[in-house]
Write an enzyme that holds these catalytic residues in place. Structure first.
Site, mmCIF file in Angstrom:
data_model
loop_
_atom_site.group_PDB
_atom_site.id
_atom_site.type_symbol
_atom_site.label_atom_id
_atom_site.label_comp_id
_atom_site.label_asym_id
_atom_site.label_seq_id
_atom_site.Cartn_x
_atom_site.Cartn_y
_atom_site.Cartn_z
ATOM 1 N N VAL A 282 0.836 -1.202 0.000
ATOM 2 C CA VAL A 282 0.000 0.000 0.000
ATOM 3 C C VAL A 282 0.871 1.253 0.000
ATOM 4 C CG1 VAL A 282 -1.643 1.336 1.383
ATOM 5 C CG2 VAL A 282 -1.987 -1.114 1.067
ATOM 6 N N ALA A 283 1.957 1.221 0.774
ATOM 7 C CA ALA A 283 2.863 2.379 0.847
ATOM 8 C C ALA A 283 3.551 2.636 -0.484
ATOM 9 C CB ALA A 283 3.910 2.151 1.930
ATOM 10 N N ILE A 285 2.369 2.231 -3.456
ATOM 11 C CA ILE A 285 1.479 2.685 -4.529
ATOM 12 C C ILE A 285 0.740 3.948 -4.105
ATOM 13 C CG2 ILE A 285 -0.500 2.069 -5.964
ATOM 14 C CD1 ILE A 285 0.265 -0.871 -5.449
ATOM 15 N N GLU A 287 -2.201 5.532 -4.105
ATOM 16 C CA GLU A 287 -3.569 5.144 -4.474
ATOM 17 C C GLU A 287 -4.358 6.263 -5.133
ATOM 18 O OE1 GLU A 287 -2.186 2.398 -1.328
ATOM 19 O OE2 GLU A 287 -2.179 4.555 -1.571
ATOM 20 N N ASP A 329 -4.846 20.745 -42.505
ATOM 21 C CA ASP A 329 -5.515 20.903 -43.788
ATOM 22 C C ASP A 329 -5.497 22.392 -44.145
ATOM 23 O OD1 ASP A 329 -7.188 20.266 -46.006
ATOM 24 O OD2 ASP A 329 -8.909 20.995 -44.877
ATOM 25 N N ASP A 612 -11.133 19.660 -41.245
ATOM 26 C CA ASP A 612 -12.575 19.875 -41.103
ATOM 27 C C ASP A 612 -13.425 19.002 -42.014
ATOM 28 O OD1 ASP A 612 -11.883 21.023 -43.486
ATOM 29 O OD2 ASP A 612 -12.910 22.929 -43.142
ATOM 30 N N ASP A 616 -10.440 14.413 -44.066
ATOM 31 C CA ASP A 616 -9.476 14.537 -42.968
ATOM 32 C C ASP A 616 -9.703 13.496 -41.870
ATOM 33 O OD1 ASP A 616 -8.292 16.900 -44.069
ATOM 34 O OD2 ASP A 616 -10.005 18.043 -43.350
ATOM 35 N N ASN A 706 -2.175 8.703 2.073
ATOM 36 C CA ASN A 706 -2.106 8.638 0.610
ATOM 37 C C ASN A 706 -3.379 9.162 -0.054
ATOM 38 O OD1 ASN A 706 0.372 7.505 0.913
ATOM 39 N ND2 ASN A 706 -0.170 5.473 0.136
ATOM 40 N N ASP A 710 -2.509 13.639 1.285
ATOM 41 C CA ASP A 710 -1.739 13.964 0.078
ATOM 42 C C ASP A 710 -2.630 14.462 -1.064
ATOM 43 O OD1 ASP A 710 0.398 13.101 1.458
ATOM 44 O OD2 ASP A 710 0.715 11.249 0.323
#
Length: 873
Positions: A282-283, A285, A287, A329, A612, A616, A706, A710
């Site tokens: 867990v630490a 990643i 999350e 174009d 347009d 294209d 996390n 954060d």
């Protein structure tokens, strides 16, 4: 099938048509079974389940799901719920933004006309265009859309607007008797004069032809097929985040396994070590990263709307910021898609239209001829007719010559219509009992019918010398990509010669073009300074394309121009080499556009394609970022694009690039902030376990920090004010990783946060690392938890600038960041102060000395980073 090369008889034989009366109803039904309905195939739309799965289909999300399952399995329900919430938020944000299904093929299908006039059993019938089959005789006229691909059998003054298919700005003169002898690859669509193509528009005249292709076999059907087979590719940010997710996932598993084995070797409890291993995973990643990136991109989308840009796909926000080649174009994108008179020639001199003088007899007569010998109508609110004729009437109106008033003064009594063989049109008017013949047309044809010329001294003989001067002046205009149209007249005292186009008096000519947009040149210059190259890709002729490109600053020499025919005769490797030095591609087909984009991408460029038209659409889809015009753009182009310009302004692309670069910088700040914080958590846990200490943080502490503590600063960094001079930087390299130039900063702050968290933990333990009482361990974990969260909140200030002091760039400029820090501090204080919350998080209240220690340690990341910036400077 090379239909344009075949004669009428060959077409009949090939399609098993016996005569000019058309096929029978019975035969039509058989062919309908054989060829299918005259519709375009469409892909099956994604279900909601498939769309949601596409949002969670990456390594990082998979690791989070595994972590949630494991947490639930071992009884950590709160952890599992929090991780599950992150996955759901990320998926919902992505699906909402990209919920509109790809409408490109549906739009292509709807462009076909609902009805078509065909001849069957010798009778004219109106049928549903979906029932047209190869071999049908089809009749078209002014204002009608073409229902299928047709080989013309008869035509009368037929002009067709093919801009959306070929990119050519001027309607094409069609001629049923134009038999082309070259090989198929040598004849671009725009030059197949005896062919009509599905979904193009008849502007003038009428024609009859035989249906040679329907549905997916038509030229527009081939484009639909190309849209079908073009695979969506990941943008640079998606690739970087996928790479980060892969590395973090692998790293999390390795770290967890190593810690688990170390704990088992140390003789620790199996279940305890399993939970510690999950905590480490867990630490490792961040999350909140997927959700934060999606939210920051969504906020960027809202900001882009103010810049006249609609984002259809979230990653397009940042992708445009990394583009180093913009393929555009010409018609309607770099130019106004509106024929406009810019110059005129009278009495031996070329003048700009702005210098037109109504009081000058010759100039006034020139403009009157163009207005009277004209079938178009024009007002500020509406216009009808051929674009060339509309341009002439508009130029006159601009100079106070009103068509309605002139026609009342000079009523038309006779006319000789324009046809493609004569290339002339003549009208006869009566004014004060005199008959005026007024003729306009191609200058080379018209001069052959003139024997006099109007000059300031009056009407003079038209000598060979004067003719040569006129031709030279017309060539000067042509070299500037101006379409030249000449005018002549004659006055008769009686009605005798009104049907003649001989013995005319030459007056002058005008030069017209589809002019560049006024703001585009400046935008292209800004792109150059930003390290972005502009490449024009158009179906228009070489000279026209080069003249516009030279005026806009895209190309300086003709050697920078290449035609589509040349692309057919060289290898893919040679195309890649040519694309690096060619800035203008003229007379290209939709297949050529895709080839060019693919070659640029294979050469390592990040490519944007702007357009347009229907032609294209495949290249818009193939490019890293497809940009469609919102006003003049077809539904097909919009459906195939990643973003749409609501003001059809090339200049908006420059603003979008700037916004994209800022958004990428901010996303990078958010991601690096999250990872540096998580690295601190890993270092704290890893060192404590290797040293045999108790675990300094519980898994719920790590998840909370996390996902909540954060997250607010990371979001605030995602909307950080733009840095000045961002458009003077070169585009980042395509393979440049998210951590480019950031590793020293990342490692320094990860170590710093990890060390001060351990210091706070050791202070809380009073130096005891074994046989720690439960209440002492809880106190130490509380110290570590609060120090970790506070230090990360303070650390977010370091990201205001990587090089300059936060006090110099302005600590108060990002008010969201300051608010997020304040909210984070308040939340953490409440957690340790409110009994039920403290119990949920397994923490306890801190004393005043503890708070002083926490605050002192938490300020260290800011102080040390400021010293490093000062030392580096």
């Amino acid at each position: 099938m090379i239909w344009y090369k075949k004669s009428k008889e060959e077409v009949f034989q090939e399609l098993h048509v016996k005569n000019d009366k058309g096929i029978t109803e019975l035969e039509a039904q058989k062919r309908l079974q054989q060829y299918g309905h005259n519709r375009l195939a469409t892909n099956r739309k994604k279900t909601w389940v498939e769309r949601i799965f596409s949002q969670i289909n990456n390594v990082l999300i998979y690791v989070l799901i595994v972590a949630a399952v494991v947490s639930a399995f071992v009884g950590e329900i709160a952890d599992a719920l929090i991780i599950g919430l992150v996955v759901i938020i990320n998926a919902v944000v992505g699906v909402i933004q990209e919920s509109k299904a790809e409408d490109a093929l549906e739009a292509l299908k709807n462009m076909a006309t609902p009805k078509a006039i065909v001849q069957r059993d010798g009778e004219m019938k109106e049928i549903d265009s979906a029932e047209v089959v190869p071999g049908d005789f089809v009749v078209v006229g002014a204002g009608s859309y073409i229902p299928c691909d047709i080989r013309l059998i008869e035509s009368a003054n037929l002009k067709v607007e093919e801009a959306t298919l070929t990119g050519e700005s001027v309607p094409v003169d069609k001629d049923a008797f134009a038999l082309l002898e070259k090989d198929e690859q040598d004849i671009p669509l725009g030059d197949q004069l005896n062919m009509l193509f599905m979904s193009t528009l008849v502007t003038v005249g009428r024609g009859t032809g035989i249906a040679v292709a329907t549905g997916m076999d038509t030229q527009i059907g081939k484009i639909a097929g190309m849209l079908n087979t073009t695979v969506d590719e990941q943008t640079p940010l998606q690739k970087s985040l996928a790479q980060v997710g892969k590395y973090l996932g692998i790293g999390a598993l390795i770290i967890s396994l190593v810690m688990f084995l170390i704990g088992i070797l140390q003789g620790r409890d199996f279940l305890e070590m399993f939970m510690i291993a999950v905590s480490l995973a867990v630490a490792a990643i961040p999350e909140g990263m997927p959700a934060i990136v999606s939210i920051v991109l969504a906020i960027g989308v809202q900001r882009m709307i103010k810049q006249h840009v609609i984002i259809r796909k979230l990653p397009a926000v940042e992708a445009l910021g990394s583009v180093n080649v913009i393929c555009s174009d010409k018609t309607g994108t770099l130019t106004q898609n509106k024929m406009t008179v810019t110059k005129f020639y009278a009495d031996g001199q070329i003048h700009a239209l702005k210098d037109f003088q109504l009081e000058n007899d010759i100039q006034s007569l020139l403009m009157k001829i163009f207005v009277l010998c004209n079938d178009a109508t024009y007002t500020k609110d509406a216009e009808t007719g051929d674009p060339t004729e509309i341009a002439l009437v508009a130029a006159a109106a601009q100079n106070h010559l009103d068509k309605d008033l002139l026609e009342k003064e000079y009523p038309r009594i006779h006319e000789i219509p324009f046809d493609s063989n004569r290339k002339l049109m003549t009208t006869v008017h009566i004014h004060e009992n005199e008959y005026y013949r007024m003729t306009k047309g191609a200058i080379d044809r018209l001069l052959n019918h003139c024997n006099q010329i109007m000059t300031e001294e009056g009407v003079m003989p038209l000598t060979e010398k004067i003719k040569a001067e006129i031709i030279s002046a017309s060539h000067t205009m042509s070299q500037s990509a101006l379409r030249v149209l000449a005018a002549a007249y004659q006055v008769e005292g009686h009605k005798g010669l009104v049907g003649s186009e001989e013995d005319l008096i030459f007056v002058g000519f005008v030069g017209m073009m589809d002019p560049p947009r006024l703001e585009v040149k400046e935008s292209i210059e800004v792109c150059k300074k930003a390290g972005i190259r502009t490449v024009m890709i158009t179906g228009d002729h070489r000279d026209t394309a080069f003249a516009i490109a030279r005026e806009l600053g895209i190309a300086k020499q003709e050697s920078e121009v290449m035609e589509g025919i040349e692309l057919d005769n060289i290898t893919d490797e040679e195309i890649k080499t040519a694309c690096n030095k060619t800035n203008v591609f003229a007379r290209v087909s939709p297949e050529h556009k895709v080839k060019i984009v693919q070659a640029l991408k294979s050469a390592g460029h990040t490519v944007s394609m702007t357009g347009d038209g229907v032609n294209d659409a495949p290249s818009l889809k193939e490019a890293d970022i497809g940009v469609a015009m919102g006003i003049t753009g077809t539904d097909v182009a919009k459906g195939a694009s990643d973003m749409i310009l609501t003001d059809d302004n090339f200049a908006s692309i420059v603003k979008a690039v700037e916004e994209g670069r800022n958004i990428y910088k901010n996303i990078k700040k958010s991601v690096i902030f999250l990872i540096s914080c998580n690295l601190g958590e890993i270092i704290a846990l890893f060192f404590a376990i290797v040293a045999g200490w108790p675990t300094p943080l519980r898994s719920i502490h790590i998840l909370w920090v996390n996902l909540v503590t954060d997250t607010f600063p990371a979001l605030a960094l995602g909307v950080d004010p733009e840095e000045p001079g961002v458009m003077k930087e070169k585009p980042r390299r395509q393979k440049e990783g998210l951590f480019h130039g950031m590793l020293p900063f990342l490692i320094l702050n990860g170590l710093l946060i990890g060390i001060i968290t351990l210091v706070a933990f050791m202070i809380g333990l009073n130096g005891v690392t074994s046989g720690v009482p439960e209440n002492v361990l809880m106190h130490a974990q509380t110290m570590a938890f609060i120090t970790l969260s506070f230090s990360q909140l303070i650390h977010s200030l370091n990201f205001r600038s990587m090089n300059q002091s936060v006090f110099k760039v302005g600590i108060f400029k990002n008010k969201f960041l300051l608010a997020s820090i304040l909210v984070g501090v308040i939340i953490q204080v409440l957690i340790v102060s409110v009994g039920p919350l403290a119990k949920l998080f397994s923490v306890q209240s801190l004393g005043s000395m503890d708070w002083l220690i926490v605050i002192a340690l938490s300020l260290l990341p800011l102080i040390i980073n400021e010293l490093v910036k000062l030392f580096r400077k």
